[in-house]
Each structure stands twice: as C-alpha cells, then as structure tokens.
Enzyme design. Sequence first.
Site, PDB file in Angstrom:
ATOM      1  N   GLY A 201      -2.600   4.386   2.566  1.00 25.92           N
ATOM      2  CA  GLY A 201      -1.136   4.229   2.551  1.00 25.92           C
ATOM      3  C   GLY A 201      -0.756   2.871   1.988  1.00 25.92           C
ATOM      4  CG  ASN A 202       2.418   2.228  -0.084  1.00 25.76           C
ATOM      5  OD1 ASN A 202       3.524   2.061   0.384  1.00 25.76           O
ATOM      6  ND2 ASN A 202       2.085   3.301  -0.817  1.00 25.76           N
TER       7      ASN A 202
END
Length: 407
Positions: A201-202
Amino acid sequence: MILGVCGGIAAYKSVELLRLFTQAGYEVNVVPTRNALRFVGLPTFEALSGNPVDISLWDGGGNVTHVSQGLSADIIVIAPATADFIARSTHGIASDLLSNILLTATAPVVLAPAMHTQMWEHPATRANVSTLRKRGYIVLDPDSGPLTGSDSGSGRLPAPKQIFDAVEAQLHANTGALLGRHVVISAGGTQEDWDPVRFIGNRSSGKQGVALARAALAAGARVTLVAGHMEIDPPAGAHTIPALSGERMHKVLVDLMAEQPDCVIMAAAVADFRPLAQSAHKIKKAHGLQSLELEQTTDILADICAQRGGGSTPLIVGFAAETTESQQELAKLALGKLAAKGADAIIVNNVSDGQIFGSDSTEVLFVDAHGTTGPIRGSKLNVAHAVVHRLAELLGPLDSSPRTINI
Ligand code: CTP
C-alpha cells in the site's frame, strides 16, 4: 459557517455581520472568545444566530466541539480578528475554543483584522499576517478612519457588508463554473494483494481527491469518485465507486471513459508495482523467509490519455509527487510528466520529509501547456477550489469543446 469574534471594541460590529449572514440564509455558529463577551453578551449571539453559543473547550462532551465544528464548517470568518488572535493563529497556539477550531478546520478562513494602527503596522503583526496569507488564509486589509479613542488611521474593522461580500466571493468563487460537467476523480491509495492478509500500500489518505470532489460538486459538476483506500468519507453528493487495487481502478476508469466525462483527475496514488503472484492462502511464517517478486502495474493515467487518442476530451489531469524543494525544478519535472503521460495538466507537490501525505494542507503547482499556476497553498479544500477554477478555465464554456493542448 463559523463566525469567530475576538475581544476588541469592534466586536459590536460582528452583530451586524451576523445579521447579514442569517438574513442571507446562512446557518451560523458564533464562537466568541471570552474577551469578546466583555463587549457583546452571549444572549445576543444566541438570539441572532438561533444557535447555542459555546465558548469552552470542555462543554461539548462526547461531541469534541472543536473538532466537530472545525471539520463541518464550510467557511470560518473571524471578525474582528485581534492582533493577539492573529499571533496565536500564526503559531498554532490552541488556547481557547476558537483557536482550537481553527487548527482542525479544512474550510477556507477569512480574517477581518481590527486594532490600533501601531499594532497593525508592527513588524510582528506584519510578519504574522504575511505567514497566514501564505498559508492560504484570506486576511482582509483593515479600513482607515477614526479608531477607538481620538486617534485615526489604518486598523478599523472593514464594514460588515464588505466582510460579507468577501466571504460570499470566497464561498461562491466557482459557483456554476462546472455546471453540466461530469468530472471523474480517482482518490486514495491502491492496495496490491500478496496474500489474503498482506498487501503493498502507500501513504495516500484520499484527502486531496475528496477535497477536489467537494470543490467540483460546489462548482455544480456531477462527480464520480473512484476510491482506493481512503482515511476519510467521500462527499455525499458524489457517486463513489470503490476500487482498491490498481487493476480494478484501471477497469473502472476505462469503463467510465466510455461515458465521455468532461474531465478526469487522477489524484489516486496508484501502486507502480504489485506482487507478481497472489497467494490464495495466507503465507505462513513457518515456510521461512519469502522473496517477493514484483511486476509493474498499468499506468492508468498514461493509458486513458492514450485511449483518448488525438481527441481533446476529456480533459485529463494527473498528479506528481516529487522530492525537490525548488519550484523551478518541480515545474520542470511536472512538464516532463505532462509529456510522458500525454496529460493536459499535472498538479505537482513536494513530498519531501513526509510533507503533504495525510496532512490537511498542501502546496502545489498546476502545470499545463500554457504555463505554471501557483504555488497554490492552503487547506486541501482551498487548493481544490483553485484547481477547479483553473479546470473551468481550461474547459471553457459548456457549449464549446475544451481547448486542444499541443505539447
Ligand atoms: N498513476 C496511474 N497509474 C499508475 C501510477 C500512477 O495512473 N500505475 C497516476 C497517478 O494517479 C498520478 C500520476 O500517475 O496522477 C503520478 O505519476 P507517477 O509517474 O506515478 O508519478 P510519481 O508518483 O511522482 O512517480 P515517479 O516519479 O516514480 O514517476
């Protein structure tokens, strides 16, 4: 709307301003400071606003008044704003309900200062006002004329009607600018599955995409929000389509292109890489150290620009996150990305040192073939309003097609 009133003699004029707002149909919550109540009584604010007036941080119980009020306001107006309040706001000092609200707010802020000329002209006040303006606050210039005593000069509270007009101009800056337009906005971060419990993810919070959706809705657009993982709720007025992975987001956007929207804004942080293989079962620790092989994802922005081919619709806008301090370098990198992706505009921000991600405020340059607009600073909503303004300019009147931009 929140009307903050500070403790200065001009506080009596806030009553007339409140009248103007309520007569125009605004729902106003008045938040006086303790000293403001030395000049105007609390029942006056309650009677004229038709709302209870809180002045304490400790009265709201489970509602956490400062957070709920700060987050729900569509605009915050402080009139009069004293030198002390301006100084506290500049330094983020949260010592009463009003200053706490200001720190939680994402809405535009309009300050109408009132003080003696010497205080207004003092280098400390000048520096504070300059900092607040750089942050995107609208600080009105005070009027000149007779002050409290026998003195006269710059420092009078602008006339209530003048403040009212400035607030209306801010609230309706883009009214109708995107009426009849369909704007598609991707927001949040994608999550690329490795196994049923793990993903890549980020740090994207979705706040900028949601702010853009709110600003586009306020400008009259029909908004479709393609939502990756977001930390905040989408606006009620937008049609939201969840799209957690890059692959899903790609499919949703390609499908939406068939609806011929007027504008697509890729605010989502799409993962550039994803696990080459996704395990249907949780990868157990007992299996020992794993190596994770990655493959590149489809560049959605470049793909939808390519799909558009030589046509000029929709207007396609991308984002770029860069880590350089220099505005010139930022604009240069954005121009490179504009050409590489085939987009019409790139909104570039500096994400050095974890700035921007998750924050409520931002600073961007809007780069298109005509040049660079900005730096645009302030809350993400303020910046979104400025972006919407520029998009409306690029789209032109509804009956004409957007300008074709050749790079
Ligand atoms: N984007 C996309 N699909 C991807 C990756 C990014 O559509 N697979 C979009 C983003 O939504 C954003 C823009 O492309 O609008 C960002 O471009 P990107 O090249 O990823 O820029 P950076 O994140 O700044 O990365 P880099 O500097 O590594 O190119």
